[in-house]
Enzyme design. Structure first.
Site, short mmCIF file in Angstrom:
data_model
loop_
_atom_site.label_atom_id
_atom_site.label_comp_id
_atom_site.label_asym_id
_atom_site.label_seq_id
_atom_site.Cartn_x
_atom_site.Cartn_y
_atom_site.Cartn_z
N HIS A 163 0.96 -1.20 0.05
CA HIS A 163 -0.13 -0.09 0.04
C HIS A 163 0.91 1.21 -0.03
CE1 HIS A 163 -4.01 -1.57 0.45
NE2 HIS A 163 -3.36 -2.68 1.00
N THR A 164 1.95 1.16 -0.33
CA THR A 164 2.94 2.35 -0.64
C THR A 164 3.03 2.82 -2.07
OG1 THR A 164 4.75 0.77 -0.88
CG2 THR A 164 4.40 1.82 1.28
N GLY B 146 -7.25 -14.86 -6.62
CA GLY B 146 -7.72 -14.02 -5.52
C GLY B 146 -6.71 -14.41 -4.50
N GLU C 171 -7.42 -1.22 -15.28
CA GLU C 171 -7.90 -1.48 -13.85
C GLU C 171 -8.77 -0.39 -13.13
OE1 GLU C 171 -5.98 -4.53 -12.53
OE2 GLU C 171 -7.10 -4.54 -10.67
N ASP D 3 1.93 -3.83 -9.44
CA ASP D 3 1.49 -5.04 -10.05
C ASP D 3 2.16 -5.18 -11.50
OD1 ASP D 3 0.59 -5.31 -7.63
OD2 ASP D 3 -1.51 -5.60 -8.21
C1 GLA Z 1 -2.83 -4.42 -5.09
C2 GLA Z 1 -2.72 -3.20 -6.09
C3 GLA Z 1 -1.28 -2.82 -5.93
C4 GLA Z 1 -0.85 -2.56 -4.28
C5 GLA Z 1 -1.09 -3.54 -3.68
C6 GLA Z 1 -0.88 -3.19 -2.06
O1 GLA Z 1 -2.17 -5.40 -5.45
O2 GLA Z 1 -3.03 -3.71 -7.26
O3 GLA Z 1 -1.14 -1.44 -6.71
O4 GLA Z 1 -1.46 -1.16 -4.05
O5 GLA Z 1 -2.36 -4.04 -3.55
O6 GLA Z 1 0.69 -2.91 -1.89
#
Ligand code: GLA
Length: 384
Positions: free
Chosen positions: A36-37, A123, A161, A173
């Site tokens: 979440h960074t 998932g 997305e 990702d």
């Molecule tokens: C998902 C999102 C990423 C990232 C992670 C948490 O995978 O697609 O962009 O924010 O959560 O790190």
């Protein structure tokens, strides 16, 4: 990459469309640390893995596109001139989202046929969606000679997305899946989009993923909510993102935000710091320190950022009973999916057995365990 999967997808394309396709592989990803960074312009340390999507694609000289999802045995057709997001459209939104975003970027396409299939557990927080998006944009770029750079391609995947799957994800990702390097993790600075490859060799230790096999339903809305909270702090401090916010400046607005929001901001500041410390620890081969940082990351995600769940916490806590695991944490967006564990290789078999039994006893549910290898990013496959 599984040769069996490649042959299966190639064969299905030939039998469905009676022509030969061009083939691509696009991997899923793990993330060592930095959760979440990314959407806060921070640091992440992901790596592409050997599980992913195989895509077979070819032009068809029409304005219509036919897509076969091999694993679901489902077929979907659409008209290139009338694409809009489908409510609860699942995998279809990733496909049409990428196509629409390529068109919005000013590139024109004509009809094509696709068969895709993969071996990333759904998932599990290993980014099967980014792998699919990247495979589509990369494949179409190649067969229509669109001239897109890899950076442009991942931005197109990300916009698909946001605008079609309706998840305001960061870039981690798509970046890891596109730019992955075999046996390396990538330290990505999401502010500058510059990355540094970090060799991953844990000696007598290795990574092990444990899938809770749960995905709690609030995932997408909770994700977007966390992002909004982080952005609200930056806005209050008149900064572009949390990346420019220090603990001192966060403290200066402590009485103007809720305790809950404060903790979210603090978590991101601390997690960015942990990513950089992890890279240093890896460079000096200090695996104990890497393990500690993984545990600290999990604690932050559990208690400050509040994106963990009972099943993930159980799996992480379980590792604290053995010295063979140096560290563990939840991986990805949260509320289910996998934990990532740094474990002594000789202990994997016995530990896997124990944790499976304990998880089953606690939740009456099976967890799944995966060994993974770090792989190259999205690429074209040779036809055999
Ligand atoms: C998902 C999102 C990423 C990232 C992670 C948490 O995978 O697609 O962009 O924010 O959560 O790190």
């Amino acid at each position: 990459m599984s040769v069996k999967l490649k042959n299966l997808i190639q064969k299905r394309f030939i039998s469905s469309f009676n022509s030969s396709p061009v083939l691509f592989f696009s991997p899923g990803r793990i993330n060592l640390i930095g959760e979440h960074t990314d959407y806060n312009n921070g640091f992440v340390l992901p790596a592409a893995i050997d599980k992913g999507i195989v895509l077979a694609v070819q032009k068809n000289d029409s304005l219509y596109c036919t897509v076969v999802a091999h694993d679901l045995d489902a077929t979907y057709q659409f008209d290139l001139n009338s694409i809009s997001p489908i409510q609860n459209g699942g995998w279809k939104n990733y496909i049409i989202g990428v196509v629409a975003e390529i068109q919005n970027y000013g590139k024109s396409l004509s009809g094509f046929n696709i068969v895709f299939g993969g071996n990333i557990p759904k998932g599990a927080g290993m980014s099967s969606s980014a792998a699919l998006e990247n495979s589509i944009v990369f494949g179409l770029n190649e067969i229509f000679e669109l001239g897109l750079t890899k950076k442009e391609m991942i931005q197109i995947s990300q916009r698909a997305e946001h605008n079609f799957a309706k998840v305001n994800c960061g870039i981690m990702d798509q970046f890891a899946s596109m730019f992955g390097i075999k046996d390396y993790a990538l330290l990505l600075d999401c502010k500058t989009m510059e990355s540094k490859s970090t060799a991953i060799d844990f000696g007598n230790y290795q990574l092990l993923l444990i899938n809770t096999n749960v995905k709690h339903s609030l995932t997408d809305s909770a994700y977007n909510d966390r992002r909004e909270k982080c952005e609200s702090i930056a806005k209050l401090l008149k900064k572009e993102s949390l990346r420019e916010v220090t603990k001192e400046s966060l403290d200066s607005i402590k009485d103007r935000i809720s305790g809950n929001t404060y903790q979210k901001g603090l978590y991101v500041i601390e997690e960015n710091d942990r990513v950089l410390k992890t890279v240093k620890a890896l460079e000096s081969n200090n695996l104990e320190e890497v393990g500690n940082l993984l545990y600290q990351s999990h604690e932050g995600l559990q208690h400050q950022f509040n994106v963990s769940c009972e099943e993930l916490d159980f799996l992480v806590d379980y590792t604290r009973n053995t010295n063979d695991v140096l560290g563990a944490r939840m991986m990805g967006g949260g509320f289910g999916g996998c934990t990532i564990n740094l474990i002594k290789t000789t202990a994997v078999v016995a530990f896997s057995e124990q944790v499976k039994n304990a998880y089953k006893k606690k939740f009456n549910l099976e967890c799944s365990i995966y060994n993974i290898a770090l792989s190259n990013g999205t690429h074209k496959l040779s036809i055999t």
